[in-house]
Motif scaffolding. Sequence first.
Motif, PDB file in Angstrom:
ATOM      1  N   PRO A 139      16.285  13.950  -0.433  1.00 22.23           N
ATOM      2  CA  PRO A 139      17.598  14.272  -0.976  1.00 22.23           C
ATOM      3  C   PRO A 139      18.672  13.323  -0.446  1.00 22.23           C
ATOM      4  CG  PRO A 139      16.964  15.895   0.667  1.00 22.23           C
ATOM      5  CD  PRO A 139      15.806  14.963   0.490  1.00 22.23           C
ATOM      6  N   ASP A 140      19.650  13.050  -1.274  1.00 26.31           N
ATOM      7  CA  ASP A 140      20.735  12.178  -0.830  1.00 26.31           C
ATOM      8  C   ASP A 140      21.742  12.969  -0.007  1.00 26.31           C
ATOM      9  OD1 ASP A 140      22.231  13.604  -2.652  1.00 26.31           O
ATOM     10  OD2 ASP A 140      22.663  11.910  -3.947  1.00 26.31           O
ATOM     11  N   LEU A 141      22.719  12.267   0.545  1.00 27.04           N
ATOM     12  CA  LEU A 141      23.697  12.899   1.428  1.00 27.04           C
ATOM     13  C   LEU A 141      24.478  13.998   0.709  1.00 27.04           C
ATOM     14  CD1 LEU A 141      25.083  13.086   4.157  1.00 27.04           C
ATOM     15  CD2 LEU A 141      26.594  11.247   3.445  1.00 27.04           C
ATOM     16  N   ALA A 142      24.858  13.753  -0.539  1.00 27.39           N
ATOM     17  CA  ALA A 142      25.628  14.756  -1.276  1.00 27.39           C
ATOM     18  C   ALA A 142      24.824  16.047  -1.441  1.00 27.39           C
ATOM     19  CB  ALA A 142      26.054  14.212  -2.639  1.00 27.39           C
ATOM     20  N   ALA A 171      25.685  19.680   0.257  1.00 20.81           N
ATOM     21  CA  ALA A 171      25.814  20.900  -0.549  1.00 20.81           C
ATOM     22  C   ALA A 171      24.868  21.984  -0.038  1.00 20.81           C
ATOM     23  CB  ALA A 171      25.538  20.594  -2.015  1.00 20.81           C
ATOM     24  N   SER A 172      23.665  21.589   0.348  1.00 23.72           N
ATOM     25  CA  SER A 172      22.686  22.535   0.866  1.00 23.72           C
ATOM     26  C   SER A 172      23.157  23.126   2.200  1.00 23.72           C
ATOM     27  CB  SER A 172      21.347  21.819   1.049  1.00 23.72           C
ATOM     28  OG  SER A 172      20.415  22.658   1.666  1.00 23.72           O
ATOM     29  N   LEU A 173      23.713  22.283   3.067  1.00 21.26           N
ATOM     30  CA  LEU A 173      24.231  22.763   4.349  1.00 21.26           C
ATOM     31  C   LEU A 173      25.413  23.702   4.138  1.00 21.26           C
ATOM     32  CD1 LEU A 173      24.311  22.846   7.415  1.00 21.26           C
ATOM     33  CD2 LEU A 173      25.577  20.680   7.371  1.00 21.26           C
ATOM     34  N   ARG A 183      31.067  16.204   9.918  1.00 25.38           N
ATOM     35  CA  ARG A 183      30.714  14.782  10.057  1.00 25.38           C
ATOM     36  C   ARG A 183      30.251  14.199   8.731  1.00 25.38           C
ATOM     37  NH1 ARG A 183      27.631  15.402  15.885  1.00 25.38           N
ATOM     38  NH2 ARG A 183      29.473  14.919  17.150  1.00 25.38           N
ATOM     39  N   ALA A 184      29.448  14.955   7.997  1.00 28.58           N
ATOM     40  CA  ALA A 184      28.962  14.469   6.700  1.00 28.58           C
ATOM     41  C   ALA A 184      30.124  14.291   5.725  1.00 28.58           C
ATOM     42  CB  ALA A 184      27.926  15.439   6.127  1.00 28.58           C
ATOM     43  N   ARG A 185      31.007  15.278   5.681  1.00 25.52           N
ATOM     44  CA  ARG A 185      32.166  15.170   4.791  1.00 25.52           C
ATOM     45  C   ARG A 185      33.049  13.992   5.189  1.00 25.52           C
ATOM     46  NH1 ARG A 185      33.820  21.606   4.235  1.00 25.52           N
ATOM     47  NH2 ARG A 185      32.370  22.063   2.534  1.00 25.52           N
ATOM     48  N   PHE A 186      33.212  13.776   6.497  1.00 26.43           N
ATOM     49  CA  PHE A 186      34.003  12.653   6.982  1.00 26.43           C
ATOM     50  C   PHE A 186      33.384  11.333   6.513  1.00 26.43           C
ATOM     51  CE2 PHE A 186      35.151   9.369   9.988  1.00 26.43           C
ATOM     52  CZ  PHE A 186      36.512   9.560  10.152  1.00 26.43           C
TER      53      PHE A 186
END
Length: 145
Positions: free
Chosen positions: A1-4, A8-10, A29-32
């Motif tokens: 799965p990609d970061l997006a 979304a899963s997290l 951190r991911a959103r940043f």
Amino acid sequence: PDLAQSMASLAARLELEPDNGLGWMTLARARFEFGLHAEAVQAYARAHRLLGDEPQLLAEYAEALALRHDGVFTPNARTLLARALYLQPRNAHALWLAGLAAYAGGDAASAVESWKKALAEVPRGGAEARRLTRALRAAGAGGRD
């Protein structure tokens, strides 16, 4: 799965585990990294409420706040940085950001002081050391390579 997709899963998992402080920090951190600074600030705020004053979290939260406000270190961001440095005076990331905040505020001497302290904490020759050395040179203070 990609970061997006992972993000979304997290986020969905955190709806079921709202007290998962480390999960909120990971999401922040991911959103940043995705450039979603307003959303990152929300997740950092949640992580901060759950995890308390952890120096690295405080520094990252301050950075997200500054980027959310077009690079301006708001009073809240400055307070978060001050708290991070009070708790961990040698936190290289907080020192880097404190230098940026000081420089943006016209206080080159404080910026140089912060960046020199940060430079002493990072691996010699690494990307952080190069970034700090460039900043020191731009501020007219030299630096090591």
